[in-house]
Design a protein around this motif. Structure first.
Motif, mmCIF file in Angstrom:
data_model
loop_
_atom_site.group_PDB
_atom_site.id
_atom_site.type_symbol
_atom_site.label_atom_id
_atom_site.label_comp_id
_atom_site.label_asym_id
_atom_site.label_seq_id
_atom_site.Cartn_x
_atom_site.Cartn_y
_atom_site.Cartn_z
ATOM 1 N N SER A 1 0.825 -1.202 0.000
ATOM 2 C CA SER A 1 0.000 0.000 0.000
ATOM 3 C C SER A 1 0.864 1.259 0.000
ATOM 4 C CB SER A 1 -0.917 -0.010 1.221
ATOM 5 O OG SER A 1 -1.656 1.166 1.277
ATOM 6 N N CYS A 2 1.896 1.272 0.811
ATOM 7 C CA CYS A 2 2.805 2.429 0.851
ATOM 8 C C CYS A 2 3.530 2.601 -0.478
ATOM 9 C CB CYS A 2 3.815 2.257 1.978
ATOM 10 S SG CYS A 2 3.101 2.361 3.618
ATOM 11 N N SER B 1 1.079 3.917 -3.076
ATOM 12 C CA SER B 1 0.774 5.329 -2.856
ATOM 13 C C SER B 1 1.908 6.219 -3.352
ATOM 14 C CB SER B 1 0.548 5.600 -1.365
ATOM 15 O OG SER B 1 -0.560 4.874 -0.908
ATOM 16 N N THR C 1 -3.607 0.819 -11.017
ATOM 17 C CA THR C 1 -4.563 0.291 -10.046
ATOM 18 C C THR C 1 -5.037 -1.109 -10.444
ATOM 19 O OG1 THR C 1 -5.298 2.535 -9.577
ATOM 20 C CG2 THR C 1 -6.736 0.749 -8.873
#
Length: 53
Positions: A12-13, A16, A40
């Protein structure tokens, strides 16, 4: 399986940060949105492979 939560947080990091760099680039907004959509979809596909193995 013990490290699954850590892997999800790390992914996730990283995702992002990749999205931020993509959006900060000098491309046109439409192209940025298309690339962000593709990133995505790729992330969802990769996560699906991760959980099914």
């Amino acid at each position: 399986m013990r490290y699954a939560a850590i892997a999800i947080i790390g992914q996730s990091c990283l995702g992002s940060a990749a999205a931020m760099v993509l959006l900060m680039g000098g491309l046109e907004m439409v192209l940025k949105m298309i690339l962000l959509f593709l990133v995505t979809i790729f992330a969802w596909h990769t996560m699906g492979l991760f959980w099914h193995n």
